[in-house]
Write a protein that holds these residues in place. Structure first.
Motif, mmCIF file in Angstrom:
data_model
loop_
_atom_site.group_PDB
_atom_site.id
_atom_site.type_symbol
_atom_site.label_atom_id
_atom_site.label_comp_id
_atom_site.label_asym_id
_atom_site.label_seq_id
_atom_site.Cartn_x
_atom_site.Cartn_y
_atom_site.Cartn_z
ATOM 1 N N GLU A 95 1.959 19.932 -0.958
ATOM 2 C CA GLU A 95 1.194 21.092 -0.514
ATOM 3 C C GLU A 95 0.626 20.924 0.893
ATOM 4 N N ILE A 96 0.931 19.826 1.557
ATOM 5 C CA ILE A 96 0.346 19.552 2.862
ATOM 6 C C ILE A 96 0.727 20.615 3.894
ATOM 7 N N GLY A 97 1.895 21.230 3.705
ATOM 8 C CA GLY A 97 2.293 22.379 4.521
ATOM 9 C C GLY A 97 2.273 22.125 6.016
ATOM 10 N N LEU A 98 1.518 22.951 6.756
ATOM 11 C CA LEU A 98 1.486 22.893 8.218
ATOM 12 C C LEU A 98 0.247 22.174 8.743
ATOM 13 N N ASP A 99 -0.380 21.378 7.910
ATOM 14 C CA ASP A 99 -1.575 20.632 8.347
ATOM 15 C C ASP A 99 -1.127 19.459 9.210
ATOM 16 N N ILE A 100 -0.953 19.717 10.505
ATOM 17 C CA ILE A 100 -0.365 18.734 11.408
ATOM 18 C C ILE A 100 -1.224 17.479 11.528
ATOM 19 N N GLU A 101 -2.554 17.621 11.464
ATOM 20 C CA GLU A 101 -3.414 16.440 11.584
ATOM 21 C C GLU A 101 -3.181 15.476 10.429
ATOM 22 N N LYS A 102 -3.093 16.003 9.207
ATOM 23 C CA LYS A 102 -2.852 15.134 8.058
ATOM 24 C C LYS A 102 -1.462 14.524 8.117
ATOM 25 N N ILE A 103 -0.498 15.304 8.568
ATOM 26 C CA ILE A 103 0.861 14.774 8.699
ATOM 27 C C ILE A 103 0.881 13.607 9.676
ATOM 28 N N GLN A 104 0.181 13.753 10.802
ATOM 29 C CA GLN A 104 0.141 12.677 11.798
ATOM 30 C C GLN A 104 -0.553 11.439 11.249
ATOM 31 N N ILE A 105 -1.618 11.634 10.495
ATOM 32 C CA ILE A 105 -2.326 10.499 9.883
ATOM 33 C C ILE A 105 -1.396 9.750 8.933
ATOM 34 N N LEU A 106 -0.666 10.511 8.098
ATOM 35 C CA LEU A 106 0.257 9.882 7.159
ATOM 36 C C LEU A 106 1.362 9.119 7.875
ATOM 37 N N LEU A 107 1.872 9.693 8.959
ATOM 38 C CA LEU A 107 2.919 9.005 9.717
ATOM 39 C C LEU A 107 2.391 7.731 10.367
ATOM 40 N N ASP A 108 1.141 7.764 10.790
ATOM 41 C CA ASP A 108 0.517 6.549 11.334
ATOM 42 C C ASP A 108 0.420 5.468 10.257
ATOM 43 N N PHE A 109 0.067 5.861 9.051
ATOM 44 C CA PHE A 109 0.021 4.900 7.950
ATOM 45 C C PHE A 109 1.388 4.262 7.739
ATOM 46 N N LYS A 110 2.415 5.095 7.803
ATOM 47 C CA LYS A 110 3.773 4.598 7.597
ATOM 48 C C LYS A 110 4.141 3.567 8.661
ATOM 49 N N GLN A 111 3.757 3.825 9.909
ATOM 50 C CA GLN A 111 4.035 2.873 10.987
ATOM 51 C C GLN A 111 3.295 1.558 10.783
ATOM 52 N N THR A 125 0.826 -1.208 0.000
ATOM 53 C CA THR A 125 0.000 0.000 0.000
ATOM 54 C C THR A 125 0.858 1.254 0.000
ATOM 55 N N TYR A 126 0.577 2.120 -0.951
ATOM 56 C CA TYR A 126 1.271 3.389 -1.104
ATOM 57 C C TYR A 126 0.251 4.512 -0.889
ATOM 58 N N VAL A 127 0.685 5.564 -0.217
ATOM 59 C CA VAL A 127 -0.202 6.701 0.046
ATOM 60 C C VAL A 127 0.463 7.962 -0.485
ATOM 61 N N LEU A 128 -0.263 8.699 -1.319
ATOM 62 C CA LEU A 128 0.301 9.928 -1.875
ATOM 63 C C LEU A 128 0.425 10.983 -0.788
ATOM 64 N N GLN A 129 1.621 11.492 -0.622
ATOM 65 C CA GLN A 129 1.877 12.577 0.325
ATOM 66 C C GLN A 129 2.094 13.845 -0.499
ATOM 67 N N ARG A 130 1.090 14.703 -0.502
ATOM 68 C CA ARG A 130 1.168 15.901 -1.323
ATOM 69 C C ARG A 130 2.137 16.924 -0.715
ATOM 70 N N GLY A 155 2.781 0.171 7.946
ATOM 71 C CA GLY A 155 3.341 -0.570 6.824
ATOM 72 C C GLY A 155 3.125 0.051 5.464
ATOM 73 N N ALA A 156 2.437 1.184 5.396
ATOM 74 C CA ALA A 156 2.246 1.853 4.116
ATOM 75 C C ALA A 156 3.505 2.620 3.723
ATOM 76 N N ARG A 157 3.677 2.808 2.441
ATOM 77 C CA ARG A 157 4.800 3.595 1.938
ATOM 78 C C ARG A 157 4.273 4.948 1.497
ATOM 79 N N LEU A 158 4.861 6.016 1.997
ATOM 80 C CA LEU A 158 4.458 7.359 1.602
ATOM 81 C C LEU A 158 5.219 7.772 0.349
ATOM 82 N N VAL A 159 4.474 8.307 -0.632
ATOM 83 C CA VAL A 159 5.070 8.715 -1.900
ATOM 84 C C VAL A 159 4.812 10.205 -2.089
#
Length: 312
Positions: A37-53, A30-35, A55-59
Motif C-alpha cells: 500500500e506504500i503507493g506514491l509515498d516517495i519518502e518512504k520508498i527512499q527510506i526503504l531503498l536506503d535500508f536495502k543498501q 534484518t528484514y523490513v516489511l515493505q507494504r 544490508g536489510a532485506r525488503l519483504v
C-alpha cells in the motif's frame, strides 16, 4: 551465539528507522516489511531503498493479504512492530491484530515486540479520557498476544527526547525557548527522557535476551531521570541565560483542555499524568519487568545535556 533474524514492521517510521539501524548495527539479519500500500509515498520508498543498501532485506506484504503476512513472518525469528496510530485512531490496533494472527499461524516466532514504546499501558487503567484510549488499545493488543501464547517483550521507553527535551516539556514548540517557559506546577515531578536511537538499541538488545522474555523492558537511563525544572536548568546553563518561568497549576492545565480538539486533549492527558502525577517514576520495577540500562551497561546512552547541545 547466532543472532536472530529480525523483521521490522513500520520500519520507515519515526522509531522504526531507529530499530532498523540498531538491528543492522548489532549484527542481526534484518528484514523490513515493505507494504504494497506504500503507493506514491516517495519518502518512504527512499527510506526503504536506503535500508536495502545498508544490508536489510525488503519483504513485500500487505495487511489486506493474510497469506503474505504469514509468509513474511516465516522468514524470521523475531518480529518488532513500530506502527504508529497517533494520527489514525484505531489503525495501529487493527494492523497489529492482523499481524498477531499471522504470527500465531506461522508458529515459528521466538519473540514479538508490539508497537508501544511510551508509557506502560498496564499502569494507566485510571487515565483520563480521551488520553486513555491509547492505553486501552495497547492493552487489547497485549491481551491478543498473551491469549495466543506468543513469546513477547513489551517496551516502555518513556519520553522521546525529540518531543520532550527539545520542548523543555511544553506542549509546543519542539525547539527549546530562549525567553520564557511554562512549568507544570513547580516543575519538580520526575520524568524519564530517552534518545530515540537509544530506544532502538535497547529494544534490539532485548530480543534475544531470556531475561526480557514475557516481561516489560523499562528504558530508564539513570542520568536522564529528572524533573522539568532540572531540564530547564541544564538548558539555561548551556545558553548562559535565565528563562522567565510561568507556573501552570494542575487546575489551570486541566481547564485549558476544553478549548482543544480531541487529539490535542489526548496529548494533554498524557502530559498531565507524566508531569503532575509522575506516572513514569512513581513505581518500582517488579519481577514482571526489567530496566534496560542495568541489563545492558555497555550501551553508552545519550545524556539529556548532550541532546540539548544540538539546539545551540
Amino acid at each position: 551465539m547466532e543472532k536472530s533474524r529480525v523483521l521490522i514492521v513500520g520500519g520507515s517510521g519515526y522509531i522504526g528507522r531507529r530499530l532498523v539501524k540498531a538491528s543492522l548495527a548489532l549484527g542481526h539479519p534484518t528484514y523490513v516489511l515493505q507494504r504494497r500500500e506504500i503507493g506514491l509515498d516517495i519518502e518512504k520508498i527512499q527510506i526503504l531503498l536506503d535500508f536495502k543498501q545498508q544490508g536489510a532485506r525488503l519483504v513485500e506484504a500487505s495487511f489486506s493479504d493474510h497469506r503474505s503476512l504469514v509468509d513474511a513472518v516465516k522468514l524470521v525469528d523475531v518480529v518488532v512492530c513500530a506502527m504508529s496510530g497517533v494520527h489514525h485512531r484505531g489503525h495501529s490496533i487493527l494492523m497489529q491484530l492482523k499481524l498477531i494472527d499471522a504470527i500465531k499461524e506461522a508458529g515459528n516466532i521466538k519473540r514479538f515486540v508490539p508497537s508501544e514504546f511510551g508509557i506502560d499501558p498496564a499502569r494507566m487503567a485510571d487515565a483520563l479520557s480521551p488520553g486513555r484510549n491509547t492505553f486501552d488499545e495497547k492493552m487489547v493488543v497485549r491481551k491478543a498476544i498473551e491469549d495466543a501464547g506468543i513469546p513477547h517483550t513489551y517496551v516502555s521507553a518513556n519520553c522521546f527526547a525529540g518531543y520532550f527535551v527539545g520542548a523543555l516539556c511544553q506542549l509546543r514548540p519542539l525547539i527549546p525557548t530562549r525567553d520564557r517557559v511554562h512549568l507544570h506546577g513547580d516543575g519538580s515531578v520526575k520524568a524519564v527522557f530517552v534518545d530515540e536511537d537509544d530506544v532502538g538499541t535497547y529494544t534490539i538488545k532485548a530480543v534475544d535476551d531470556p531475561r526480557t522474555l514475557n516481561k516489560t523492558l523499562y528504558i530508564r537511563p539513570p542520568e536522564n531521570v529528572m524533573s522539568q525544572m532540572e531540564l530547564v536548568k541544564k538548558w539555561e546553563k548551556l545558553i548562559g541565560k535565565q528563562l522567565e518561568k510561568i507556573s501552570i497549576s494542575e487546575e489551570e492545565f486541566l481547564a485549558s483542555k476544553k478549548a482543544a480538539d480531541e487529539i490535542v486533549q489526548a496529548g494533554m492527558d498524557h502530559f498531565y499524568h507524566i508531569f503532575y502525577e509522575g506516572c513514569l517514576t512513581n513505581f518500582e520495577i517488579g519481577e514482571d519487568g526489567a530496566e534496560a540500562s542495568k541489563l545492558y551497561p555497555e550501551v553508552v546512552y545519550t545524556r539529556v545535556e548532550d541532546y540539548l547541545k544540538r539546539y545551540l
